[in-house]
Design a protein around this motif. Sequence first.
Motif: not given
Length: 475
Positions: A75, A77-79
């Motif tokens: 789950q 995410a890059q951010k």
Amino acid sequence: MKLTITAPQNQPAVVFSLVDQSALEQLIANKSIETLSDVVTATQFKAQFSEQLPLVGLSTETPFLTLLGLGDTEQLAQKKLATLAQHIITVAQKKHAAIEINVAALPAKFQYIFALQLTQANYTFDEFKSTKHQQVLEQVYFSNSQLTAQQIELLNALQSGQNLARDLGNKPGNTCYPEYLVTVAEELVKAYPNHLKLTVLDEQQIADLGMGAFLAVSQGSDRPGRIITLEYNSDREEAPVVLVGKAITFDTGGISLKPGAGMDEMKFDMGGGASVFGTLRAICEANLPIHVVGLIAAAENMPSAKATRPGDIVKTMSGQTVEILNTDAEGRLVLCDALTYVKRFNPAVVIDIATLTGACVVALGKILTGAFSPDDELIHELETAGETSFDRVWRLPVIDDYQDGLDSPFADIANITGPVGGGAISAACFLQRFTREYRWAHLDVAGTAWVSGAAKGSSGRPVPLLTQFIANRVK
């Protein structure tokens, strides 16, 4: 701060180990960490995202080990990686000269972005502070990494270039003005004499070339404007990638004066030019085998008795005349002459970068850079580079349907449209009229070149995007 995947001779005493929540039980079974099971139970450590567990003196491999949770990597995410990067830098920056980060648990697709965000988190600017920032962190070693040596080299180069762009953006207008930017260019040439060739046009030379639109902006200031061109690997025969950066070192709006609130942030209006400087430094550091031209259109937009009035008409280098209805739409005026000038380089592509419109901030906020081009392939290249560097763009239209709004009853073109909306699009359409003879894209970085609020400062974007774009074009 240097990034490396090569184990240093003296192993860092401080280690951050990233932990996948689903692999916590497997980690507990690792006999190299004494009593880990008891510590995890006592602290209720779950390896949730950004959760930390310091283990001082418990590991047989290092005296100072911190487990840092990734949560469920499925789950991830890059951010979110920026949060992890900031946490590590906050802990280590002032205390440790070298650290190791075990990234075995971090999926390979995230490792490049995570490393880049560590360099971004490590940036400080204290040039005008009486008390300087105490920073001792010099090296970050990634163990169990899938990064390549080539990626590490580009990341270190990117850090150098993005830091330069941020430094320039953060400087105030009383110290960073067009002539100062010439000295920045001269210092770059001194640092990379085998790569860079410098040409500077003063206002007389600019006038001789017929750049009436550029001079309409610079003439209101006591600080004379400059056109600065740095050519990288000029001896290469291929057509160059040309970068054109808007560098309004301070933008009052001119006679169409801006409101006073927040005007201090108009020192960031040279973010496009700063990104060109930064990108050139990055590609010099990376020694990329490609031909690049960087042009910085540097001017200050001030009100004075010499300043352009709303309604004035000027002739551009292209021969087209422009009715200047709003002197605060000055970026497109300096750019249109610059975009005409760069035709002499017979470019492969031209990308202009500008903090051009508040309308782009309204459309995209502070997350994505607005990208405009009639060239689908060029947009795809920019999107790909943006995803790789997490310096992303979003395509907005630049189509002839919007061109009619720029018609003027008195000149060939007006520098703004009426109150019909689509301000970022009409600004791009204005620039398009000067770029018909080559492949071109426009990047509106008004929302992404700097951050407002308590953490106010230059972001150095889109240096990662541009550097990656150029690196991707190396054959």
